[in-house]
Design an enzyme around this catalytic site. Structure first.
Site, PDB file in Angstrom:
ATOM      1  N   ASP A  31       0.854  -1.195   0.000  1.00 23.07           N
ATOM      2  CA  ASP A  31       0.000   0.000   0.000  1.00 23.07           C
ATOM      3  C   ASP A  31       0.884   1.236   0.000  1.00 23.07           C
ATOM      4  OD1 ASP A  31       0.959   0.315   2.600  1.00 23.07           O
ATOM      5  OD2 ASP A  31      -0.902  -0.377   3.546  1.00 23.07           O
ATOM      6  N   GLY A  71      -6.312  -3.873 -12.667  1.00 28.01           N
ATOM      7  CA  GLY A  71      -7.669  -3.356 -12.726  1.00 28.01           C
ATOM      8  C   GLY A  71      -7.732  -1.895 -12.341  1.00 28.01           C
ATOM      9  N   SER A  97     -10.885  -2.791 -17.488  1.00 26.79           N
ATOM     10  CA  SER A  97     -11.539  -1.722 -16.729  1.00 26.79           C
ATOM     11  C   SER A  97     -12.475  -2.306 -15.685  1.00 26.79           C
ATOM     12  CB  SER A  97     -12.314  -0.806 -17.673  1.00 26.79           C
ATOM     13  OG  SER A  97     -13.318  -1.528 -18.372  1.00 26.79           O
ATOM     14  N   ASN A  98     -12.878  -3.556 -15.889  1.00 27.34           N
ATOM     15  CA  ASN A  98     -13.750  -4.224 -14.925  1.00 27.34           C
ATOM     16  C   ASN A  98     -13.581  -5.732 -15.095  1.00 27.34           C
ATOM     17  OD1 ASN A  98     -16.100  -5.285 -13.521  1.00 27.34           O
ATOM     18  ND2 ASN A  98     -16.897  -3.205 -13.559  1.00 27.34           N
ATOM     19  N   PHE A  99     -13.257  -6.438 -14.022  1.00 24.34           N
ATOM     20  CA  PHE A  99     -13.026  -7.868 -14.087  1.00 24.34           C
ATOM     21  C   PHE A  99     -14.269  -8.695 -13.780  1.00 24.34           C
ATOM     22  CE2 PHE A  99      -8.627  -6.510 -13.873  1.00 24.34           C
ATOM     23  CZ  PHE A  99      -8.007  -7.420 -14.723  1.00 24.34           C
ATOM     24  N   HIS A 131     -20.588   5.337  -8.390  1.00 24.85           N
ATOM     25  CA  HIS A 131     -19.584   4.624  -7.597  1.00 24.85           C
ATOM     26  C   HIS A 131     -19.476   5.241  -6.212  1.00 24.85           C
ATOM     27  CE1 HIS A 131     -18.205   2.839 -11.420  1.00 24.85           C
ATOM     28  NE2 HIS A 131     -17.679   1.909 -10.658  1.00 24.85           N
ATOM     29  N   HIS A 132     -18.728   4.565  -5.360  1.00 23.22           N
ATOM     30  CA  HIS A 132     -18.461   5.051  -4.011  1.00 23.22           C
ATOM     31  C   HIS A 132     -17.633   6.338  -4.065  1.00 23.22           C
ATOM     32  CE1 HIS A 132     -14.398   3.362  -4.506  1.00 23.22           C
ATOM     33  NE2 HIS A 132     -15.026   2.359  -5.087  1.00 23.22           N
ATOM     34  N   LYS A 135     -13.741   6.583  -5.078  1.00 22.76           N
ATOM     35  CA  LYS A 135     -13.234   6.344  -6.430  1.00 22.76           C
ATOM     36  C   LYS A 135     -12.637   7.639  -6.966  1.00 22.76           C
ATOM     37  CE  LYS A 135     -14.273   4.318 -10.913  1.00 22.76           C
ATOM     38  NZ  LYS A 135     -13.025   3.523 -10.834  1.00 22.76           N
ATOM     39  N   GLY A 141     -13.600   3.673 -15.530  1.00 25.81           N
ATOM     40  CA  GLY A 141     -13.054   2.937 -16.658  1.00 25.81           C
ATOM     41  C   GLY A 141     -14.098   2.060 -17.321  1.00 25.81           C
ATOM     42  N   THR A 142     -15.006   1.517 -16.526  1.00 22.42           N
ATOM     43  CA  THR A 142     -16.087   0.701 -17.076  1.00 22.42           C
ATOM     44  C   THR A 142     -16.983   1.527 -17.987  1.00 22.42           C
ATOM     45  OG1 THR A 142     -16.052  -0.707 -15.117  1.00 22.42           O
ATOM     46  CG2 THR A 142     -18.040  -0.778 -16.474  1.00 22.42           C
TER      47      THR A 142
END
Length: 233
Positions: A31, A71, A97-99, A131-132, A135, A141-142
């Site tokens: 991190d 991601g 962009s999204n898995f 989104h939260h 972000k 990206g999605t």
């Protein structure tokens, strides 16, 4: 499989749980407070860091011949450089962009619908993503992947955040609300009716599972891949 996690926020912690459930070992958790680490202790890296460090993370993996699944969004101005670096090092790299497996089905549905709507000029297209509040990038990206899928299959030329030049642009509205994992909708609206397609994530588990599945698939391969390769679609 020995996994290194670059980015150990909420998403990284969820990926860790899924990876352990599937019998893998997490050997490294990085991190913003981690200063020195050896990426070569891992068989593969899963990167869900932040846009400012994503490219450096990916480059470090590829330069050390460690396969990497990323991601992280918001860094794609350097994607072609990363892809070329992968080829130069005979490495292995997946960006998505999204898995989420469901979102990748949604991507395919979105492109199919765009082809059907291409010549129906009475419909105005728009998009919304939620989104939260943590972000960092907007639109997501999605949402950009969805917009690019529409552009590829329509007369639209570009997308625009919170702007509505509807002749050539796809307007995207980005909202940030506490504790929303991710909601994306595409709307075709006319004076007669409205057509909506929508994907709503109920948790981060779907994203995490897809990332681990992608990592399992990537080990032992060489090249630059997408989730279409992983899922065979």
């Amino acid at each position: 499989m020995k996994i290194a996690l670059l980015g150990y926020g909420r998403m990284g912690k969820t990926i860790e749980q899924i990876a352990l459930q599937r019998g893998h070992e997490v050997v490294l958790k990085v991190d913003e407070h981690t200063k020195n680490y050896d990426i070569k202790t891992a068989d593969i890296v899963i990167d869900f860091s932040i846009p400012a460090v994503a490219f450096n993370n990916i480059s470090n993996c590829l330069n050390n011949n460690v396969p990497v699944v990323s991601g992280t969004t918001g860094w794609l101005d350097k994607f072609n450089i990363a892809a070329e670096l992968c080829k130069q090092n005979n490495g292995a790299f997946i960006y998505a962009s999204n898995f989420s497996l469901g979102v990748n089905i949604f991507f395919e549905l979105n492109e199919y619908l765009a082809k059907m709507m291409r010549n129906l000029n009475e419909y105005q297209i728009s998009m919304e993503e939620i989104h939260h509040t943590k972000k960092l990038d907007a639109p997501s990206g999605t949402a950009i992947t969805l917009a690019e899928g529409i552009i590829k299959n329509s007369d639209k030329k570009s997308w625009a955040l919170n702007v509505t030049n509807k002749e050539t642009e796809i307007p995207i509205i980005a909202k940030r609300i506490n504790d929303v994992p991710g909601t994306h909708s595409v709307t075709y609206n006319s004076s007669i009716d409205t057509i909506d397609i929508k994907h709503t994530a109920h948790s981060r588990d779907g994203f995490a599972l897809g990332a681990v599945v992608a990592a399992e698939w990537l080990v032992g391969k060489t090249g630059v891949f997408t989730m279409k390769d992983v899922l065979g679609i």
